[in-house]
Design a protein around this motif. Structure first.
Motif, PDB file in Angstrom:
ATOM      1  N   UNK A  15       0.300  -3.713   2.287  1.00  0.00           N
ATOM      2  CA  UNK A  15      -0.821  -2.983   1.661  1.00  0.00           C
ATOM      3  C   UNK A  15      -1.176  -1.736   2.476  1.00  0.00           C
ATOM      4  N   UNK A  16      -1.455  -0.640   1.766  1.00  0.00           N
ATOM      5  CA  UNK A  16      -1.806   0.606   2.427  1.00  0.00           C
ATOM      6  C   UNK A  16      -3.268   0.968   2.181  1.00  0.00           C
ATOM      7  N   UNK A  17      -3.617   1.195   0.931  1.00  0.00           N
ATOM      8  CA  UNK A  17      -4.988   1.558   0.579  1.00  0.00           C
ATOM      9  C   UNK A  17      -5.389   0.868  -0.716  1.00  0.00           C
ATOM     10  N   UNK A  18      -6.686   0.850  -0.980  1.00  0.00           N
ATOM     11  CA  UNK A  18      -7.207   0.275  -2.221  1.00  0.00           C
ATOM     12  C   UNK A  18      -8.009   1.341  -2.959  1.00  0.00           C
ATOM     13  N   UNK A  19      -7.817   1.389  -4.269  1.00  0.00           N
ATOM     14  CA  UNK A  19      -8.555   2.335  -5.099  1.00  0.00           C
ATOM     15  C   UNK A  19      -8.892   1.649  -6.424  1.00  0.00           C
ATOM     16  N   UNK A  20      -9.403   2.380  -7.379  1.00  0.00           N
ATOM     17  CA  UNK A  20      -9.719   1.824  -8.693  1.00  0.00           C
ATOM     18  C   UNK A  20      -9.029   2.652  -9.760  1.00  0.00           C
ATOM     19  N   UNK A  21      -8.481   1.963 -10.754  1.00  0.00           N
ATOM     20  CA  UNK A  21      -7.802   2.657 -11.852  1.00  0.00           C
ATOM     21  C   UNK A  21      -8.104   1.942 -13.166  1.00  0.00           C
TER      22      UNK A  21
ATOM     23  N   UNK B  56      -4.373  -2.006  -5.512  1.00  0.00           N
ATOM     24  CA  UNK B  56      -3.824  -1.993  -4.157  1.00  0.00           C
ATOM     25  C   UNK B  56      -2.521  -1.201  -4.159  1.00  0.00           C
ATOM     26  N   UNK B  57      -2.484  -0.120  -3.397  1.00  0.00           N
ATOM     27  CA  UNK B  57      -1.260   0.662  -3.247  1.00  0.00           C
ATOM     28  C   UNK B  57      -0.552   0.165  -1.995  1.00  0.00           C
ATOM     29  N   UNK B  58       0.691  -0.253  -2.167  1.00  0.00           N
ATOM     30  CA  UNK B  58       1.436  -0.852  -1.057  1.00  0.00           C
ATOM     31  C   UNK B  58       2.820  -0.232  -0.934  1.00  0.00           C
ATOM     32  N   UNK B  59       3.487  -0.559   0.154  1.00  0.00           N
ATOM     33  CA  UNK B  59       4.863  -0.116   0.349  1.00  0.00           C
ATOM     34  C   UNK B  59       5.751  -1.346   0.458  1.00  0.00           C
TER      35      UNK B  59
END
Length: 231
Positions: free
Chosen positions: A58-64, A100-103
């Motif tokens: 996990x890198x960052x969390x945002x809302x979509x 959750x934006x992850x790699x």
């Protein structure tokens, strides 16, 4: 890791394993390499990418936004992309995803490290120029699919192949890998950072994972096999 496996994903991994086994045998016999990456290290990378494809960092969390039509097509998307879309939609009653934006370890971290290593040990401006072409192609052809994340064509990394053979035939294998994989990952990152959160979204958006791992792994396999014919 999104923790979901269906028959489509099993078939995909089975196909990759069938390709990987003879490819590993060629590496063992020292027929394959990628520039300064030795046959043994290449074999380790190929196995590590496949095994690491199930792990996400996990890198960052945002809302979509949750697209309204996604509720209708969720089961179909789930079957195609092996992603638990129905389960993700059922979490919470809000009209937005906590994204959750992850790699992906196998589809991003490992190939990115290999690409950087090649660029440091075997600098190649041609590879970077061809990479730019792939980045543009990924940016134009990628699509943010609701519930899935960023989706790119599986063949997109192979755009680098003919250019590599034309401008750098003696290093075509490593150039194809650097330009193809590096271009996919760079274009992937750009697309993830610039997608319209108000238009469509997903609970998870993976760099190098769902929607793009196949393209990255296929490019790696093709570049590896190319080294058998081009030295």
């Amino acid at each position: 890791m999104r923790g979901y496996t269906n028959s489509s994903e099993i078939r995909t991994y089975a196909a990759f394993v069938l390709i990987l086994l003879p490819t590993a045998a060629l590496c063992y016999k020292r027929y394959l390499s990628l520039g300064t990456i030795s046959p043994f290290v290449l074999m380790v990378i190929l196995f590590a990418m496949l095994l690491g494809s199930v792990a996400e960092i996990p890198l960052i969390t945002t809302r979509s936004k949750k697209p309204e039509q996604l509720f209708r097509y969720a089961p179909i998307l789930e079957d195609i992309y092996s992603v638990p879309v129905v389960k993700e939609l059922s979490i919470g009653k809000d009209r937005v995803f906590n994204t959750t934006i992850s790699t992906n370890v196998g589809g991003a971290v490992i190939p990115a490290l290999a690409t950087i290593y090649l660029l440091l040990t075997q600098p190649n401006n041609t590879a970077l120029e061809i990479m730019l072409i792939v980045v543009i192609a990924v940016s134009l052809l990628s699509e943010m699919t609701g519930g899935i994340g960023l989706v790119i064509p599986d063949y997109i990394g192979l755009i680098a192949l003919p250019f590599s053979l034309i401008v750098s035939p003696e290093n075509a294998a490593s150039v194809t890998f650097i330009a193809g994989v590096g271009g996919i990952l760079t274009g992937n990152i750009i697309s993830v950072l610039t997608f319209n959160k108000e238009r469509t979204g997903s609970a998870f958006i993976s760099i190098g994972g769902a929607g793009s791992f196949k393209a990255i792994y296929l490019t790696t396999i093709v570049a590896s096999l190319l080294s058998y014919f081009v030295h």
